[in-house]
Design an enzyme around this catalytic site. Structure first.
Site, short mmCIF file in Angstrom:
data_model
loop_
_atom_site.label_atom_id
_atom_site.label_comp_id
_atom_site.label_asym_id
_atom_site.label_seq_id
_atom_site.Cartn_x
_atom_site.Cartn_y
_atom_site.Cartn_z
NE ARG A 49 18.50 34.07 -8.26
CZ ARG A 49 18.04 34.64 -9.19
NH1 ARG A 49 18.42 34.22 -10.32
NH2 ARG A 49 17.57 36.06 -9.27
CE1 TYR A 102 21.57 9.62 1.52
CE2 TYR A 102 20.72 11.27 -0.15
CZ TYR A 102 21.04 10.94 1.05
OH TYR A 102 20.92 11.87 2.34
CG ASP A 179 25.60 9.61 -5.70
OD1 ASP A 179 26.92 10.15 -5.42
OD2 ASP A 179 24.61 9.75 -5.26
CE LYS A 204 26.31 13.01 2.84
NZ LYS A 204 25.67 12.43 1.67
#
Ligand SMILES: *Cc1c(COP(=O)(O)O)cnc(C)c1O
Length: 386
Positions: A49, A102, A179, A204
């Protein structure tokens, strides 16, 4: 940033493995690392982690491609955004965001982080007076500490002037977040234009093959980077090793993929303009797009995303969305395969009925890297069915 983009994409963070010389950074599919004595770590690796060499290599690659000092990768774009906001803000702070960001970003800020005490105003980022007016100063409860821009925006393809908003943010003492998912670092580098932080859904274009989810936060500010690193470790929404490995592999070819995405999208946008069924084509590469000149200034090319509105309204848009064969009807974008999306019922269903709602006669195309003739033929037969 002395080397060219593609050289950095292939080599940044990709030193051959120290033990074996493996040219590709291995997939360290492990959750923990052996210690040579209590607290005696090998190269600092302790627990998955916290750190993992495969994730480190992706983070170094991401930082190099945005020309930044620090990058943090997460399990998704929204996990990255959540970690950024929790690291940068405290309850009571206010965010001014574009009114066409978004849908999932708006939902995160408006429905999840609102419960943590974050308020927001969604405004038209093209109108700088409106942006300034939306800023709440220290005299009012909830000072604006963050401005959030998405350009090109999803799915309305609006272009926001990053340098101008950066000046507004600086005057207000707010952090400017961009973004950069739609443009990718190959087409646009917001930090160089004055932004403080870049976020990506690496799901993406960065991953580029629709096979791995992920997100990233990229920045230069050391103090904020330390806080983000702490949230990444303390909350743990990190990229899994396999996702990080796939994303790095995809990112190496971003430049060549993006060149083809842009070339195909330009051809399709111009072709759509010739069709009588089409009311409006939203693509910044078209000279009559309201953001064309600005996009030409702040982006290297115009990207692979197109939105189209039909004169036949919702029925026409739905017909086309369900009639293609090469374009696949699916959420997401930025992969090598062409995708078709009906935002008002799919990606943007969560903002239906709000001011961020998407017109019902609109479809969004994520133009892939297939042969242009096949893409045009597929769209032609779909439009013929209207
Ligand atoms: C997909 C997307 C996100 C969210 O990313 P996930 O990886 O789906 O969590 C954020 N911003 C934009 C512009 C996106 O397209």
């Amino acid at each position: 940033m002395s080397q060219g983009f593609n050289t950095r994409a292939v080599h940044a963070g990709q030193e051959p493995d120290a033990t074996t010389g493996a040219v590709v950074v291995p997939l360290y599919q492990t959750s923990t690392f052996a210690q040579d004595g209590i607290g005696v770590l090998r190269n600092g690796y302790e627990y998955g982690r916290g750190t993992n060499p495969t994730r480190d290599s992706l983070q170094a690659q991401l930082a190099a491609l945005e020309g930044a000092e620090y990058a943090f990768s997460f399990a998704s774009g929204l996990a990255a955004e959540d970690a950024l906001i929790r690291a940068a803000l405290v309850p009571g702070d206010h965010i001014v965001l574009g009114n066409d960001v978004y849908g999932g970003t708006y939902r995160l800020i408006n429905k999840v982080l609102s419960g943590w005490g974050i308020s927001n105003a969604a405004v038209d980022m093209a109108d700088h007076d409106v942006v300034r007016a939306a800023l709440t100063t220290g005299s009012r409860p909830g000072a604006t500490k963050m401005i959030w821009v998405e350009t090109p925006s999803n799915p309305m393809m609006k272009i926001t002037d990053i340098a101008a908003i950066a000046r507004i943010a600086r005057d207000a003492g707010a952090v400017l977040v961009v973004d950069n998912t739609f443009a990718s670092p190959y087409l646009q580098n917001p930090l160089a234009l004055g932004a403080d932080v870049v976020v990506h859904s690496t799901t993406k274009y960065i991953g580029g093959h629709s096979d791995a989810s992920g997100g990233a936060v990229v920045l230069n500010d050391a103090a904020l980077a330390e806080k983000i690193g702490f949230v990444q470790f303390a909350v743990g929404a990190v990229s899994a090793p396999m996702e990080a490995w796939l994303t790095t592999r995809g990112l190496k070819t971003l430049g060549v993929r993006m060149d083809r995405h842009c070339e195909n999208a330009q051809r399709i946008a111009e072709w759509l303009l010739t069709r009588p069924e089409v009311e409006r084509v939203l693509y910044p590469g078209l000279p009559d797009h309201p953001g064309h000149e600005l996009a030409a200034r702040q982006m290297r090319k115009f990207g692979g995303m197109i939105s189209v509105q039909f004169t036949g309204g919702e029925a026409a848009a739905r017909t086309v969305a369900e009639a293609t064969g090469v374009f696949t009807l699916a959420e997401s974008l930025g992969g090598i395969e062409s995708l078709m999306n009906y935002p008002s019922e799919m990606t943007h269903a969560s903002v239906k009925g709000t001011e961020l709602a998407v017109p019902e006669n609109l479809i969004r195309l994520s133009v892939g890297i297939e042969d242009i003739e096949d893409l045009l033929a597929d769209l032609a037969q779909a439009l013929d069915r209207i």
